[in-house]
Motif scaffolding. Structure first.
Motif, PDB file in Angstrom:
ATOM      1  N   GLN A 115       0.849  -1.175   0.000  1.00  0.00           N
ATOM      2  CA  GLN A 115       0.000   0.000   0.000  1.00  0.00           C
ATOM      3  C   GLN A 115       0.893   1.236   0.000  1.00  0.00           C
ATOM      4  O   GLN A 115       1.759   1.372   0.854  1.00  0.00           O
ATOM      5  N   TYR A 116       0.691   2.118  -0.955  1.00  0.00           N
ATOM      6  CA  TYR A 116       1.493   3.323  -1.056  1.00  0.00           C
ATOM      7  C   TYR A 116       0.631   4.535  -0.776  1.00  0.00           C
ATOM      8  O   TYR A 116      -0.503   4.621  -1.228  1.00  0.00           O
ATOM      9  N   ASP A 117       1.206   5.476  -0.029  1.00  0.00           N
ATOM     10  CA  ASP A 117       0.488   6.711   0.280  1.00  0.00           C
ATOM     11  C   ASP A 117       0.409   7.619  -0.934  1.00  0.00           C
ATOM     12  O   ASP A 117      -0.515   8.391  -1.077  1.00  0.00           O
ATOM     13  N   ASN A 118       1.392   7.519  -1.802  1.00  0.00           N
ATOM     14  CA  ASN A 118       1.448   8.415  -2.944  1.00  0.00           C
ATOM     15  C   ASN A 118       0.951   7.702  -4.199  1.00  0.00           C
ATOM     16  O   ASN A 118       1.736   7.227  -4.997  1.00  0.00           O
ATOM     17  N   GLN A 119      -0.331   7.677  -4.371  1.00  0.00           N
ATOM     18  CA  GLN A 119      -0.953   7.000  -5.505  1.00  0.00           C
ATOM     19  C   GLN A 119      -0.710   7.711  -6.825  1.00  0.00           C
ATOM     20  O   GLN A 119      -0.960   7.149  -7.880  1.00  0.00           O
ATOM     21  N   THR A 120      -0.237   8.938  -6.781  1.00  0.00           N
ATOM     22  CA  THR A 120      -0.053   9.702  -8.012  1.00  0.00           C
ATOM     23  C   THR A 120       1.381   9.657  -8.523  1.00  0.00           C
ATOM     24  O   THR A 120       1.706  10.326  -9.486  1.00  0.00           O
ATOM     25  N   LEU A 121       2.235   8.881  -7.893  1.00  0.00           N
ATOM     26  CA  LEU A 121       3.632   8.799  -8.306  1.00  0.00           C
ATOM     27  C   LEU A 121       3.792   7.786  -9.431  1.00  0.00           C
ATOM     28  O   LEU A 121       3.255   6.685  -9.370  1.00  0.00           O
ATOM     29  N   GLN A 122       4.498   8.158 -10.480  1.00  0.00           N
ATOM     30  CA  GLN A 122       4.705   7.285 -11.633  1.00  0.00           C
ATOM     31  C   GLN A 122       6.186   7.289 -11.984  1.00  0.00           C
ATOM     32  O   GLN A 122       6.885   8.278 -11.795  1.00  0.00           O
ATOM     33  N   ILE A 123       6.680   6.172 -12.500  1.00  0.00           N
ATOM     34  CA  ILE A 123       8.074   6.073 -12.911  1.00  0.00           C
ATOM     35  C   ILE A 123       8.145   6.180 -14.435  1.00  0.00           C
ATOM     36  O   ILE A 123       7.276   5.669 -15.138  1.00  0.00           O
ATOM     37  N   SER A 124       9.157   6.893 -14.914  1.00  0.00           N
ATOM     38  CA  SER A 124       9.340   7.076 -16.352  1.00  0.00           C
ATOM     39  C   SER A 124      10.814   6.947 -16.690  1.00  0.00           C
ATOM     40  O   SER A 124      11.676   6.971 -15.813  1.00  0.00           O
ATOM     41  N   ARG A 125      11.086   6.856 -17.983  1.00  0.00           N
ATOM     42  CA  ARG A 125      12.455   6.624 -18.434  1.00  0.00           C
ATOM     43  C   ARG A 125      12.729   7.412 -19.711  1.00  0.00           C
ATOM     44  O   ARG A 125      11.867   7.548 -20.575  1.00  0.00           O
ATOM     45  N   ILE A 126      13.956   7.900 -19.803  1.00  0.00           N
ATOM     46  CA  ILE A 126      14.438   8.580 -21.005  1.00  0.00           C
ATOM     47  C   ILE A 126      15.709   7.875 -21.452  1.00  0.00           C
ATOM     48  O   ILE A 126      16.629   7.673 -20.649  1.00  0.00           O
ATOM     49  N   ASP A 127      15.762   7.487 -22.720  1.00  0.00           N
ATOM     50  CA  ASP A 127      16.935   6.829 -23.295  1.00  0.00           C
ATOM     51  C   ASP A 127      17.733   7.853 -24.097  1.00  0.00           C
ATOM     52  O   ASP A 127      17.197   8.495 -24.993  1.00  0.00           O
ATOM     53  N   PHE A 128      19.015   7.968 -23.783  1.00  0.00           N
ATOM     54  CA  PHE A 128      19.891   8.905 -24.496  1.00  0.00           C
ATOM     55  C   PHE A 128      20.606   8.174 -25.623  1.00  0.00           C
ATOM     56  O   PHE A 128      21.095   7.055 -25.451  1.00  0.00           O
ATOM     57  N   LYS A 129      20.674   8.808 -26.771  1.00  0.00           N
ATOM     58  CA  LYS A 129      21.273   8.205 -27.970  1.00  0.00           C
ATOM     59  C   LYS A 129      22.736   8.589 -28.137  1.00  0.00           C
ATOM     60  O   LYS A 129      23.346   8.250 -29.136  1.00  0.00           O
ATOM     61  N   GLU A 130      23.277   9.310 -27.179  1.00  0.00           N
ATOM     62  CA  GLU A 130      24.667   9.735 -27.235  1.00  0.00           C
ATOM     63  C   GLU A 130      25.364   9.325 -25.939  1.00  0.00           C
ATOM     64  O   GLU A 130      24.722   9.192 -24.909  1.00  0.00           O
ATOM     65  N   PRO A 131      26.679   9.116 -25.969  1.00  0.00           N
ATOM     66  CA  PRO A 131      27.380   8.804 -24.720  1.00  0.00           C
ATOM     67  C   PRO A 131      27.373  10.024 -23.799  1.00  0.00           C
ATOM     68  O   PRO A 131      27.580  11.148 -24.240  1.00  0.00           O
ATOM     69  N   ILE A 132      27.120   9.775 -22.533  1.00  0.00           N
ATOM     70  CA  ILE A 132      27.016  10.848 -21.546  1.00  0.00           C
ATOM     71  C   ILE A 132      28.164  10.693 -20.548  1.00  0.00           C
ATOM     72  O   ILE A 132      28.295   9.650 -19.906  1.00  0.00           O
ATOM     73  N   ASP A 133      28.986  11.739 -20.414  1.00  0.00           N
ATOM     74  CA  ASP A 133      30.065  11.699 -19.426  1.00  0.00           C
ATOM     75  C   ASP A 133      29.535  12.171 -18.075  1.00  0.00           C
ATOM     76  O   ASP A 133      28.374  12.572 -17.948  1.00  0.00           O
ATOM     77  N   SER A 134      30.396  12.130 -17.061  1.00  0.00           N
ATOM     78  CA  SER A 134      29.937  12.446 -15.704  1.00  0.00           C
ATOM     79  C   SER A 134      29.519  13.903 -15.562  1.00  0.00           C
ATOM     80  O   SER A 134      28.587  14.219 -14.822  1.00  0.00           O
ATOM     81  N   ILE A 135      30.165  14.805 -16.272  1.00  0.00           N
ATOM     82  CA  ILE A 135      29.803  16.228 -16.182  1.00  0.00           C
ATOM     83  C   ILE A 135      28.415  16.460 -16.773  1.00  0.00           C
ATOM     84  O   ILE A 135      27.578  17.144 -16.179  1.00  0.00           O
ATOM     85  N   LYS A 136      28.165  15.852 -17.920  1.00  0.00           N
ATOM     86  CA  LYS A 136      26.855  16.004 -18.556  1.00  0.00           C
ATOM     87  C   LYS A 136      25.776  15.289 -17.728  1.00  0.00           C
ATOM     88  O   LYS A 136      24.635  15.751 -17.658  1.00  0.00           O
ATOM     89  N   ALA A 137      26.134  14.162 -17.090  1.00  0.00           N
ATOM     90  CA  ALA A 137      25.171  13.453 -16.239  1.00  0.00           C
ATOM     91  C   ALA A 137      24.758  14.325 -15.053  1.00  0.00           C
ATOM     92  O   ALA A 137      23.580  14.354 -14.679  1.00  0.00           O
ATOM     93  N   LYS A 138      25.719  15.031 -14.471  1.00  0.00           N
ATOM     94  CA  LYS A 138      25.389  15.931 -13.359  1.00  0.00           C
ATOM     95  C   LYS A 138      24.495  17.078 -13.835  1.00  0.00           C
ATOM     96  O   LYS A 138      23.584  17.501 -13.128  1.00  0.00           O
ATOM     97  N   GLU A 139      24.772  17.572 -15.032  1.00  0.00           N
ATOM     98  CA  GLU A 139      23.946  18.636 -15.606  1.00  0.00           C
ATOM     99  C   GLU A 139      22.515  18.141 -15.832  1.00  0.00           C
ATOM    100  O   GLU A 139      21.538  18.840 -15.503  1.00  0.00           O
ATOM    101  N   ILE A 140      22.374  16.939 -16.363  1.00  0.00           N
ATOM    102  CA  ILE A 140      21.043  16.353 -16.578  1.00  0.00           C
ATOM    103  C   ILE A 140      20.326  16.180 -15.250  1.00  0.00           C
ATOM    104  O   ILE A 140      19.144  16.508 -15.109  1.00  0.00           O
ATOM    105  N   HIS A 141      21.048  15.676 -14.240  1.00  0.00           N
ATOM    106  CA  HIS A 141      20.455  15.485 -12.907  1.00  0.00           C
ATOM    107  C   HIS A 141      19.986  16.823 -12.339  1.00  0.00           C
ATOM    108  O   HIS A 141      18.882  16.925 -11.792  1.00  0.00           O
TER     109      HIS A 141
END
Length: 145
Positions: free
Chosen positions: A36-62
């Motif tokens: 049983q979850y209190d947050n019934q409106t929470l949904q999980i989603s995903r984005i696939d990147f078509k280019e290699p992402i380095d750690s600096i760009k990953a932090k920027e995305i985050h």
């Protein structure tokens, strides 16, 4: 033909252990309650990147994902170039989040969209409804409910 006493004891022990484990399994299936979850409106989603992402760009995305309203807990997996995040469907849907992220940076990415036949299933999309495990669990639930 005379069966050794040790073989009889080993066979009996294996049968007893099997019966105990089977009983535990049945009791678990009968007593397990769905989460049983209190947050019934929470949904999980995903984005696939078509280019290699380095750690600096990953932090920027985050950082960009955290600034979008309704987004919670974005997690980037650099080995797969995949971003997974939770979002509140009352505030933003996955398409809106994707468009906002693309507006904040120049990324080559696409949003994962689940086919309608999988999204409309009542059980986990990974679980095979014709499998023995699924049928066994449903049968035990029907017997005790």
């Amino acid at each position: 033909m005379k069966i050794h006493r040790g073989i009889k004891i080993a066979t009996g022990s294996i049968i007893v252990v099997f019966l105990i484990l089977f009983t535990i399994l049945v009791v678990h299936i009968v007593t397990a309650k769905p989460a049983q979850y209190d947050n019934q409106t929470l949904q999980i989603s995903r984005i696939d990147f078509k280019e290699p992402i380095d750690s600096i760009k990953a932090k920027e995305i985050h950082r960009n994902m955290k600034s979008i309203a309704g987004v919670k807990n974005p997690k980037f997996f650099p080995e797969k170039n995949v971003l997974v995040y939770y979002h509140d469907i009352k505030i933003a849907n996955s398409e809106k989040v994707f468009n906002e992220l693309m507006g904040k940076g120049n990324y080559k990415a696409e949003r994962l969209v689940i086919p309608v036949n999988i999204a409309s299933k009542q059980v986990c999309p990974v679980m095979d409804e014709s499998s023995f495990k699924y049928k066994f669990s449903r049968g035990i639930k029907k017997i005790f409910n």
